[in-house]
Design an enzyme around this catalytic site. Structure first.
Site, PDB file in Angstrom:
ATOM      1  N   ILE A   1       0.791  -1.380   0.108  1.00  0.00           N
ATOM      2  CA  ILE A   1       0.206  -0.200  -0.095  1.00  0.00           C
ATOM      3  C   ILE A   1       0.718   1.356  -0.019  1.00  0.00           C
ATOM      4  O   ILE A   1       0.299   2.349  -0.358  1.00  0.00           O
ATOM      5  CB  ILE A   1      -1.121  -0.137   1.259  1.00  0.00           C
ATOM      6  CG1 ILE A   1      -0.377  -0.356   2.479  1.00  0.00           C
ATOM      7  CG2 ILE A   1      -2.034  -1.025   1.052  1.00  0.00           C
ATOM      8  CD1 ILE A   1      -0.996  -0.294   3.853  1.00  0.00           C
ATOM      9  N   ALA A   2       2.152   1.129  -0.002  1.00  0.00           N
ATOM     10  CA  ALA A   2       3.004   2.271   0.426  1.00  0.00           C
ATOM     11  C   ALA A   2       4.369   1.960  -0.027  1.00  0.00           C
ATOM     12  O   ALA A   2       4.698   0.524   0.360  1.00  0.00           O
ATOM     13  CB  ALA A   2       2.967   3.210   1.389  1.00  0.00           C
ATOM     14  N   SER A   3       5.289   2.638  -0.539  1.00  0.00           N
ATOM     15  CA  SER A   3       6.718   2.349  -0.609  1.00  0.00           C
ATOM     16  C   SER A   3       7.650   3.521  -0.484  1.00  0.00           C
ATOM     17  O   SER A   3       7.349   4.688  -0.728  1.00  0.00           O
ATOM     18  CB  SER A   3       6.807   1.799  -2.200  1.00  0.00           C
ATOM     19  OG  SER A   3       8.194   1.247  -2.029  1.00  0.00           O
ATOM     20  N   GLY A   4       8.729   3.239   0.592  1.00  0.00           N
ATOM     21  CA  GLY A   4       9.511   4.233   0.675  1.00  0.00           C
ATOM     22  C   GLY A   4      11.079   3.891   0.296  1.00  0.00           C
ATOM     23  O   GLY A   4      11.224   2.760  -0.346  1.00  0.00           O
ATOM     24  N   SER A   5      12.028   4.693   0.537  1.00  0.00           N
ATOM     25  CA  SER A   5      13.408   4.429  -0.049  1.00  0.00           C
ATOM     26  C   SER A   5      14.019   3.179   0.744  1.00  0.00           C
ATOM     27  O   SER A   5      14.935   2.644   0.440  1.00  0.00           O
ATOM     28  CB  SER A   5      14.338   5.478   0.115  1.00  0.00           C
ATOM     29  OG  SER A   5      14.152   6.143   1.453  1.00  0.00           O
TER      30      SER A   5
ATOM     31  N   GLY B   1      11.827   1.020   2.759  1.00  0.00           N
ATOM     32  CA  GLY B   1      11.047  -0.171   2.996  1.00  0.00           C
ATOM     33  C   GLY B   1       9.732   0.043   2.388  1.00  0.00           C
ATOM     34  O   GLY B   1       9.531   0.889   1.942  1.00  0.00           O
TER      35      GLY B   1
ATOM     36  N   LYS C   1       4.765  -2.678   8.455  1.00  0.00           N
ATOM     37  CA  LYS C   1       6.142  -1.592   7.855  1.00  0.00           C
ATOM     38  C   LYS C   1       7.216  -2.672   7.502  1.00  0.00           C
ATOM     39  O   LYS C   1       7.679  -3.050   8.819  1.00  0.00           O
ATOM     40  CB  LYS C   1       6.313  -0.697   8.556  1.00  0.00           C
ATOM     41  CG  LYS C   1       7.284   0.121   8.119  1.00  0.00           C
ATOM     42  CD  LYS C   1       7.300   1.467   9.175  1.00  0.00           C
ATOM     43  CE  LYS C   1       8.563   2.357   8.770  1.00  0.00           C
ATOM     44  NZ  LYS C   1       8.351   3.407   9.723  1.00  0.00           N
TER      45      LYS C   1
ATOM     46  N   ASP D   1       8.032  14.761  12.497  1.00  0.00           N
ATOM     47  CA  ASP D   1       7.685  14.546  11.162  1.00  0.00           C
ATOM     48  C   ASP D   1       6.225  14.612  11.241  1.00  0.00           C
ATOM     49  O   ASP D   1       5.597  13.923  10.397  1.00  0.00           O
ATOM     50  CB  ASP D   1       8.266  13.335  10.527  1.00  0.00           C
ATOM     51  CG  ASP D   1       8.267  13.224   9.080  1.00  0.00           C
ATOM     52  OD1 ASP D   1       8.223  14.510   8.381  1.00  0.00           O
ATOM     53  OD2 ASP D   1       8.415  12.451   8.403  1.00  0.00           O
TER      54      ASP D   1
END
Length: 520
Positions: free
Chosen positions: A252-256, A258, A273, A367
């Site tokens: 459902i989501a992607s980061g640099s 993980g 996560k 954040d």
């Protein structure tokens, strides 16, 4: 670690201000094939041996452009098309862990020392040139150099690189920042501050500076990073999850560093996560540990509920409740919802209650932004993502630039000591978003926005917004942290305001809930 210093070149460099020429032609964008062919023809005409002798050259060129965002294509310098080959070479070398970070230095030209800073980005990944925006050297003209880096992409990489340059006494004039589709970075900086046109000397000094900060580039050894994590993690056996009981669903989501998955655990919907093993280094390990430590300490209706964590190699993951309503960022900016005042106040109160609870627990989020505010199926907003959060009583002043530029407080951007009042500033920007349904500073890059914030700029106050809301925004984004209210004070104000609005409009809580569910 590998790089090369190039002979002095008085020509226009890739990151310099003069025309780039490829972005627009005849009122329309040039297609990728057109640019690829132009580059190939130019290289042949200028005697480039690789273009002439390599039968796979065109395919490799096309693959190179596919790896990078469209903004890279628009950024190609028509006066130095061979830079594309340099970038290909650096990205290839960066695949070798022993050489990372790969970098290249070249002299550009002498420029007016007061030339404005320019930033262009290929991603929002965002994160710290403020420290490098220091005073210029004496004299009308100064030598400028171009430094190009390539390494594994990761959170705060740009922050690390710009801090590295700043600590060497260099001033960043421009930064062109790109991330590849397979997780590498290509970052081009134009700097002054090196006393002469001496790319070899600057290269050697940069090499030494990188060696002195070797910990920033951790990640080449996955096993040692894992050992570090186990050595530094506290016992969290009560929260340990058997990964065999987790069922991974869709991403459902992607980061640099993980990915986030929708899954199930013991019959309940969860969000998982996952920290990728190839990004498992000391920095990521410390953030993983910190997030688990904080999540296990919090339990509140406006904070995402922690279910457990898995710490067994090769994958490390954090499991939380699944928030089916998605993020406030998507709700506002992708689904284009406009909030009526009662709903806006209800969402703002949800955020404040969650944040007030965290502050009472001595936790600074660092954040706070709409992407980290998630909604459940009843449209209750909850604070999420504690990867960079910190216990305020851990000792030492917080000065690290942490967060996301568009929401970041000026004292954080400036690397000044800060406390929980930095979260209040971020809340002011969130409140502005709720009132406008716009992305803050949408006409600026994130780094340009950050520079504006430290110079006193704030988002333009929206028209047709209640004066009490405007007043609260402005008090929350005061430059002086001491002048900002606390979340407990904001809650009192918003509760009183919401009650007044409900009484004036005759709106009940049930009707507000109905307004919320009519959105989306």
């Amino acid at each position: 670690m590998e790089g090369r210093a190039e002979e002095a070149i008085e020509e226009v460099g890739e990151s310099s201000t003069p025309p780039r020429g490829f972005g627009i032609r005849g009122g329309g964008r040039i297609v990728a094939n057109d640019i690829k062919n132009k580059i190939f023809t130019w290289l042949l005409e200028n005697g480039n041996e690789e273009a002439a002798s390599n039968p796979d050259f065109m395919d490799q060129l096309e693959a190179h452009f596919r790896r990078l965002p469209p903004s890279y294509l628009a950024d190609v310098n028509i006066d130095r098309m061979e830079d594309v080959l340099l970038h290909q070479k650096l990205l290839a070398q960066a695949k070798d862990p022993e050489k990372r970070p790969v970098f290249h230095v070249r002299f550009m030209k002498f420029e007016d020392k007061n030339l404005n800073v320019r930033i262009t980005e290929g991603t929002e990944d965002e994160t710290n040139v403020a420290g490098a925006l220091s005073a210029r050297h004496d004299g009308i003209y100064v030598p400028t150099h171009e430094i190009t880096f390539s390494t594994i992409d990761k959170p705060k990489l740009l922050s690390h690189l710009s801090a590295l340059l700043s600590n060497m006494g260099l001033n960043i004039r421009e930064a062109h920042v790109f991330s590849t589709t397979d997780g590498y970075s290509l970052d081009v900086f134009v700097v002054d501050g090196w006393h002469e046109e001496d790319p070899d000397g600057l290269y050697k000094e940069l090499e030494a500076a990188i060696a002195r900060n070797e910990g920033l580039w951790a990640g080449s050894s996955h096993s040692s990073a894992a050992e570090y994590m186990f050595a530094t993690q506290p016992k969290v056996d009560a929260w340990e999850i058997d990964k065999r009981l987790l069922k991974m669903g869709e991403k459902i989501a992607s980061g640099s560093s993980g990915d986030m998955y929708h899954g199930s655990y013991l019959g309940q919907d969860v969000a998982i996560k996952v920290l990728r093993s190839e990004h498992l280094n000391e920095t990521e390990g410390a953030e993983f540990t910190q997030e688990v430590m904080i999540l296990r300490e919090v339990q509140h209706g406006n904070v995402v509920r922690f279910i457990g964590a898995c710490r067994k190699p090769p994958q490390f993951c954090i499991v939380t409740e699944y928030m089916s309503g998605g993020s406030l960022y998507d709700f506002l900016h992708k689904h284009h919802n406009i909030l009526e005042l009662p709903v806006l106040l209800k969402y703002a109160l949800d955020v404040c209650r969650g944040m007030d609870y965290l502050h009472q627990k001595k936790i600074v989020h660092r954040d706070l932004k709409t992407a980290n505010l998630l909604m459940d199926n009843n449209h209750v907003v909850k604070v999420a993502d504690f990867g960079v959060a910190r216990f305020q009583n851990q000792g030492g002043d917080m000065t690290a630039e942490t967060g996301t530029y568009r929401w970041m407080a000026p004292e954080v951007i400036n690397h000044q000591p800060y406390n929980h009042k930095a979260d209040i500033f971020s809340f002011a920007i969130v409140l502005w978003e709720l009132a406008t349904s716009k992305i803050p500073y949408d006409n600026l890059t994130p780094l340009e926005a950050a520079l504006g914030v430290i110079q006193g700029s704030r988002p333009e106050l929206p028209e047709r917004t209640h004066p009490r809301l405007l007043d609260l925004m402005q008090r929350c984004w005061e430059t002086a942290p001491a002048k900002r209210p606390s979340f407990s004070q904001v809650i009192v104000e918003l509760e009183e305001f919401l009650k007044q609005v409900q009484e004036t409009a005759g709106t009940s809580k049930q009707e507000i809930d109905g307004l919320e569910k009519s959105k989306k």
